[in-house]
Motif scaffolding. Structure first.
Motif, PDB file in Angstrom:
ATOM      1  N   ALA A 240      18.179  31.471  50.403  1.00  9.75           N
ATOM      2  CA  ALA A 240      17.304  30.558  49.632  1.00  9.75           C
ATOM      3  C   ALA A 240      18.177  29.650  48.970  1.00  9.75           C
ATOM      4  CB  ALA A 240      16.223  31.388  48.517  1.00  9.75           C
ATOM      5  N   THR A 241      17.507  28.808  48.141  1.00 17.95           N
ATOM      6  CA  THR A 241      18.308  27.568  47.464  1.00 17.95           C
ATOM      7  C   THR A 241      19.242  28.294  46.466  1.00 17.95           C
ATOM      8  OG1 THR A 241      17.941  25.758  46.118  1.00 17.95           O
ATOM      9  CG2 THR A 241      16.404  27.494  45.436  1.00 17.95           C
ATOM     10  N   PRO A 242      20.543  27.627  46.261  1.00 20.59           N
ATOM     11  CA  PRO A 242      20.770  26.215  47.049  1.00 20.59           C
ATOM     12  C   PRO A 242      21.174  26.570  48.492  1.00 20.59           C
ATOM     13  CG  PRO A 242      22.574  27.351  45.825  1.00 20.59           C
ATOM     14  CD  PRO A 242      21.596  27.941  45.259  1.00 20.59           C
ATOM     15  N   HIS A 243      20.760  25.266  49.196  1.00 21.91           N
ATOM     16  CA  HIS A 243      20.877  25.579  50.690  1.00 21.91           C
ATOM     17  C   HIS A 243      22.143  25.233  51.370  1.00 21.91           C
ATOM     18  CE1 HIS A 243      19.784  21.311  49.774  1.00 21.91           C
ATOM     19  NE2 HIS A 243      20.195  21.020  51.141  1.00 21.91           N
ATOM     20  N   THR A 244      23.257  25.054  50.619  1.00 19.93           N
ATOM     21  CA  THR A 244      24.520  24.819  51.304  1.00 19.93           C
ATOM     22  C   THR A 244      25.438  25.656  51.257  1.00 19.93           C
ATOM     23  OG1 THR A 244      25.449  23.908  49.400  1.00 19.93           O
ATOM     24  CG2 THR A 244      24.482  22.169  50.872  1.00 19.93           C
ATOM     25  N   LEU A 245      26.041  26.168  52.280  1.00 19.33           N
ATOM     26  CA  LEU A 245      26.981  27.319  52.505  1.00 19.33           C
ATOM     27  C   LEU A 245      27.981  27.356  51.409  1.00 19.33           C
ATOM     28  CD1 LEU A 245      27.377  27.864  56.361  1.00 19.33           C
ATOM     29  CD2 LEU A 245      26.170  29.360  54.577  1.00 19.33           C
ATOM     30  N   ALA A 246      28.612  26.077  50.894  1.00 23.79           N
ATOM     31  CA  ALA A 246      29.595  26.014  49.892  1.00 23.79           C
ATOM     32  C   ALA A 246      29.147  26.630  48.526  1.00 23.79           C
ATOM     33  CB  ALA A 246      29.792  24.674  49.706  1.00 23.79           C
ATOM     34  N   SER A 247      27.771  26.458  48.449  1.00 21.02           N
ATOM     35  CA  SER A 247      27.277  26.634  46.984  1.00 21.02           C
ATOM     36  C   SER A 247      26.829  28.235  47.081  1.00 21.02           C
ATOM     37  CB  SER A 247      25.960  26.116  46.640  1.00 21.02           C
ATOM     38  OG  SER A 247      26.271  24.746  46.634  1.00 21.02           O
ATOM     39  N   GLY A 248      26.669  28.826  48.233  1.00 23.45           N
ATOM     40  CA  GLY A 248      26.174  30.095  48.394  1.00 23.45           C
ATOM     41  C   GLY A 248      24.684  30.408  48.489  1.00 23.45           C
ATOM     42  N   PHE A 249      24.491  31.623  48.706  1.00 22.79           N
ATOM     43  CA  PHE A 249      23.065  32.091  48.961  1.00 22.79           C
ATOM     44  C   PHE A 249      22.301  32.728  47.550  1.00 22.79           C
ATOM     45  CE2 PHE A 249      24.368  32.311  53.539  1.00 22.79           C
ATOM     46  CZ  PHE A 249      23.839  30.900  53.811  1.00 22.79           C
ATOM     47  N   VAL A 250      21.277  32.412  47.399  1.00 21.93           N
ATOM     48  CA  VAL A 250      20.352  33.146  46.369  1.00 21.93           C
ATOM     49  C   VAL A 250      19.229  33.879  47.263  1.00 21.93           C
ATOM     50  CG1 VAL A 250      18.719  33.093  44.600  1.00 21.93           C
ATOM     51  CG2 VAL A 250      20.862  31.543  44.529  1.00 21.93           C
ATOM     52  N   SER A 251      19.495  35.339  47.116  1.00 22.62           N
ATOM     53  CA  SER A 251      18.552  36.138  47.904  1.00 22.62           C
ATOM     54  C   SER A 251      17.858  37.106  46.929  1.00 22.62           C
ATOM     55  CB  SER A 251      19.390  37.003  48.753  1.00 22.62           C
ATOM     56  OG  SER A 251      18.479  37.834  49.478  1.00 22.62           O
ATOM     57  N   THR A 252      16.548  37.349  47.012  1.00 18.76           N
ATOM     58  CA  THR A 252      15.838  37.975  46.265  1.00 18.76           C
ATOM     59  C   THR A 252      15.001  39.284  46.709  1.00 18.76           C
ATOM     60  OG1 THR A 252      13.839  36.438  46.617  1.00 18.76           O
ATOM     61  CG2 THR A 252      15.439  36.074  44.558  1.00 18.76           C
ATOM     62  N   LEU A 253      14.612  40.106  46.252  1.00 19.91           N
ATOM     63  CA  LEU A 253      13.838  41.223  46.396  1.00 19.91           C
ATOM     64  C   LEU A 253      12.740  41.559  45.628  1.00 19.91           C
ATOM     65  CD1 LEU A 253      12.970  44.108  47.906  1.00 19.91           C
ATOM     66  CD2 LEU A 253      14.511  45.195  46.371  1.00 19.91           C
ATOM     67  N   GLU A 254      11.523  41.120  45.889  1.00 23.84           N
ATOM     68  CA  GLU A 254      10.318  40.935  45.147  1.00 23.84           C
ATOM     69  C   GLU A 254       9.217  41.897  45.666  1.00 23.84           C
ATOM     70  OE1 GLU A 254      10.857  35.990  44.790  1.00 23.84           O
ATOM     71  OE2 GLU A 254       9.062  36.751  45.697  1.00 23.84           O
ATOM     72  N   VAL A 255       8.319  42.300  44.490  1.00 20.74           N
ATOM     73  CA  VAL A 255       7.109  42.885  44.987  1.00 20.74           C
ATOM     74  C   VAL A 255       5.715  42.283  44.157  1.00 20.74           C
ATOM     75  CG1 VAL A 255       5.748  45.193  44.306  1.00 20.74           C
ATOM     76  CG2 VAL A 255       8.132  45.155  45.003  1.00 20.74           C
ATOM     77  N   HIS A 256       4.913  41.947  44.916  1.00 24.54           N
ATOM     78  CA  HIS A 256       3.774  41.364  44.476  1.00 24.54           C
ATOM     79  C   HIS A 256       2.509  42.130  44.428  1.00 24.54           C
ATOM     80  CE1 HIS A 256       5.971  37.336  44.965  1.00 24.54           C
ATOM     81  NE2 HIS A 256       6.578  37.920  45.896  1.00 24.54           N
ATOM     82  N   ASN A 257       1.735  41.857  43.443  1.00 22.99           N
ATOM     83  CA  ASN A 257       0.408  42.595  43.580  1.00 22.99           C
ATOM     84  C   ASN A 257      -0.603  42.216  44.833  1.00 22.99           C
ATOM     85  OD1 ASN A 257       1.044  44.159  41.504  1.00 22.99           O
ATOM     86  ND2 ASN A 257      -0.370  43.138  40.031  1.00 22.99           N
ATOM     87  N   PHE A 258      -1.160  42.890  45.561  1.00 19.34           N
ATOM     88  CA  PHE A 258      -2.171  42.585  46.512  1.00 19.34           C
ATOM     89  C   PHE A 258      -3.488  43.060  46.335  1.00 19.34           C
ATOM     90  CE2 PHE A 258      -4.161  42.495  50.660  1.00 19.34           C
ATOM     91  CZ  PHE A 258      -4.097  41.161  51.026  1.00 19.34           C
ATOM     92  N   ASP A 259      -4.659  42.452  46.370  1.00 20.42           N
ATOM     93  CA  ASP A 259      -5.835  42.973  46.226  1.00 20.42           C
ATOM     94  C   ASP A 259      -6.479  43.022  47.737  1.00 20.42           C
ATOM     95  OD1 ASP A 259      -8.489  43.507  45.692  1.00 20.42           O
ATOM     96  OD2 ASP A 259      -8.713  42.273  44.073  1.00 20.42           O
ATOM     97  N   PRO A 260      -6.728  44.070  48.273  1.00 20.79           N
ATOM     98  CA  PRO A 260      -7.210  44.132  49.538  1.00 20.79           C
ATOM     99  C   PRO A 260      -8.664  43.723  49.918  1.00 20.79           C
ATOM    100  CG  PRO A 260      -7.031  46.408  48.888  1.00 20.79           C
ATOM    101  CD  PRO A 260      -6.334  45.543  47.783  1.00 20.79           C
ATOM    102  N   SER A 261      -9.459  43.685  48.706  1.00 25.13           N
ATOM    103  CA  SER A 261     -10.775  43.411  48.593  1.00 25.13           C
ATOM    104  C   SER A 261     -10.776  41.991  48.676  1.00 25.13           C
ATOM    105  CB  SER A 261     -11.625  43.976  47.372  1.00 25.13           C
ATOM    106  OG  SER A 261     -10.937  43.548  46.310  1.00 25.13           O
TER     107      SER A 261
END
Length: 622
Positions: A240-261
């Motif tokens: 993810a951003t920043p989007h240049t290889l020179a700056s490196g990648f930002v990678s996240t692991l997220e959990v979101h609430n979901f309402d199936p109703s």
């Protein structure tokens, strides 16, 4: 509805998860280079396909576990591995970025068991994350076409759903006979949620803002997975951003609430994040009981577990454990929970001829037992990307009832009639007891029936509580074997309750036949009758009181009594206390009784006289 779904988790040890119950639509995985796994036997059995796409695949089976069709997002093939007549060019290009491993997903129609949506996401990126295209297309496959082998409906092929979307797609069962298609916008924290009902696909999405990363490349690659209770979504961004290889990648692991109703997405929690010049999180998957979260991390070359049961977010983050312990693939790719309750791991980029597996994914840390090369693939086939996503079926309701069954064994338990699938379980065994709409219970216990059709999912609970009616005799006392019960002893001769005889034990005051009514949790059963001979009530000179002969008898039995004793009633009882014969006494000191109608065995002759009751044993021999 929430309490019902919470209660459903109590059965998770029996059912694994909602999508695995009786739904064999996920039992054939087609993936990688000509690879396939069939789970119909309970264990994955390899087979060969003609799919040739290291990273993208989708497949579906019928309710009996027979493969229907599969796709790489560009073409769709039938069960015989042939491209369907109208099944080519399902999106606007034949170029698929290997980072987009969720670019194809199959979703069944809600009201038509013969039709399926096939969603294909075309999102090709350059090294600096500039997207060439970002459109999701959908086509309709009708299994009634092409002689039952299926084909794409010509008028419903490659229809653009929306632009501005990445390949992060997942289908989640709704609670009102509907399914939610969740897709992620690129470069933003917005999700598009589309509803599929009996009326069809609503192409106007509801948009929810839940996330942490914005800017070019945000959420352009990665995976999104739903928990088995449909209450949470896990999202990984590969870069993810920043989007240049020179700056490196930002990678996240997220959990979101979901309402199936409602389909609402909210409350993003960042479980972990990485900044690396190479790569970050690649795949993600919940454990079957949703207590653990697994992810593959490219830059660390392993599969990692997070313990979601811990009380704080920081504790969850700090629980990160390399469960593969560097014994897995050089680069791990997709993660998927299988129909057998185990989590499967694919390689990425470098093809392998076997699949890794997490044997006990609900356990914490390395106790989950990561096994490298656990499943060998068919000769000439390989894995190098991701597995197909699970088929989602909508849920209308979950109904729980507790029905005591008090009648004598066997007890017939019945589920609602007319549904498509039934599976009976008990608290004594996790195995399926029956697949019929009824079950015959032969012992006490708690029984569950899971019944399902396209839009109905029911779990009914039956509590069979037949009271223990075993009675034992010690000396002059009868004792019931039941526990946690109330008691009422009765005189079998009159079938009337005996006043004050309400304990577990009863000592009769006179010879006769007795039984006990046992009541447990409102369920009452009556024991069989038991004969009692009280020798203390017989005359103090029993030999001179009366004579009974011959013993054994064949056709006649004679009774001689003293002239001063009057016999008022004669009964012949079985040793269990049942009345076998009643005789009207005659005047005089001798009685002749016909016993030719009795079968061979031991009997009791009970005499009521003006001086008391007398009981003697005798035998009939034919």
């Amino acid at each position: 509805m929430r309490t019902k779904f919470i209660l459903l988790n109590v059965l998770s040890c029996l059912l694994l998860c909602l999508s695995s119950f009786a739904q064999k639509e996920n039992n054939n995985w087609v993936f990688g280079i000509n690879a396939g796994l069939n789970f119909n036997s309970g264990n994955p059995v390899p087979f060969t396909s003609t799919l040739f796409n290291q990273h993208i695949s989708a497949s579906v089976s019928d309710r009996n576990g027979n493969l229907l069709f599969y796709s790489d997002g560009i073409n769709v093939r039938d069960k015989n591995n042939n491209v369907m007549p109208n099944g080519t060019h399902l999106m606007d290009s034949v170029i698929l970025d290997p980072y987009f491993q969720q670019a194809a997903i199959i979703v069944p129609f809600v009201n038509d068991t013969n039709k399926y949506y096939l969603f294909c996401s075309y999102s090709y990126s350059t090294l600096d994350n500039n997207l060439v295209s970002d459109t999701i297309y959908y086509s309709v496959i009708d299994m009634q076409l092409n002689g039952g082998l299926g084909d794409v409906v010509a008028s419903q092929k490659m229809i653009p759903l929306s632009g501005g979307l990445t390949s992060l797609m997942v289908a989640v069962p709704g609670e009102n006979c509907n399914t939610w298609l969740v897709a992620h916008q690129h470069d933003t924290t917005f999700f598009n949620v589309y509803e599929i009902t009996a009326a069809g696909l609503n192409t106007t999405p509801t948009i929810y803002n839940s996330g942490t990363v914005n800017g070019p490349g945000a959420y352009s690659t990665g995976e999104i997975k739903a928990s088995s209770d449909n209450m949470n979504l896990a999202v990984v961004t590969f870069n993810a951003t920043p989007h240049t290889l020179a700056s490196g990648f930002v990678s996240t692991l997220e959990v979101h609430n979901f309402d199936p109703s409602t389909g609402a997405i909210s409350n993003c929690r960042v479980i972990d994040s990485l900044t690396d010049n190479t790569a970050g999180f690649k795949g993600v998957c919940f454990s079957p009981d949703n207590s653990k979260l697994y992810t593959s991390i490219m830059s660390m070359s392993g599969v990692f577990q997070y313990d979601l049961s811990l009380p704080t977010l920081s504790a969850i983050t700090n629980s990160r454990t390399d469960v593969s312990q560097s014994n897995g693939y050089i680069l791990s790719g997709g993660l998927q929970s299988g129909p057998d309750g185990k989590v499967y791991v694919s390689s990425w980029g470098i093809p392998y001829s076997s699949v890794d597996r997490i044997e006990s994914p609900n356990l914490a840390g390395t106790a989950c037992n990561y096994v490298s090369g656990a499943v060998s693939l068919a000769g000439g086939t390989m894995v190098a990307g991701a597995f197909p996503q699970m088929i989602a079926r909508p849920v209308q309701d979950s109904i729980f009832t507790s029905v005591p069954k008090c009648s004598e064994f066997p007890v017939k338990l019945s589920a609602p009639a007319g549904l498509l699938y039934y599976a009976w379980y008990s608290n004594a065994s996790a195995a399926v007891l029956s697949a019929a709409d009824s079950f015959i219970a032969t012992q006490n216990g708690t029984y569950w029936v899971v019944a399902k059709s396209d839009c109905v999912f029911k779990v009914d609970t039956f509590v069979v509580q037949r009271a223990d009616t075993v009675v034992t005799q010690t000396a002059n006392t009868f004792t019931s074997a039941a526990t946690g019960a109330t008691f009422q002893w009765i005189d079998c001769a009159t079938n009337q309750p005996i006043s004050g005889a309400t304990g577990a034990s009863y000592a009769p005051a006179s010879s006769g036949s007795y039984a006990v009514i046992v009541t447990v949790n409102g369920c009452s059963q009556t024991s069989s009758c038991h004969a009692f001979i009280n020798l203390g009530l017989e005359d103090f000179e029993p030999q001179s009181l009366m004579k009974v002969y011959p013993n054994p008898a064949t056709t006649h039995l004679f009774i001689e009594n003293r002239p001063d004793i009057t016999i008022e009633e004669i009964s012949i009882l079985t040793v269990q206390g049942a009345v076998a014969l009643k005789v009207t006494p005659k005047a005089g000191s001798e009685q002749r009784i016909e016993v030719g109608s009795l079968t061979s065995g031991v009997y009791l002759i009970q005499l009521k006289t003006d001086q008391g009751q007398i009981t003697r044993k005798f035998e009939v021999v034919k």
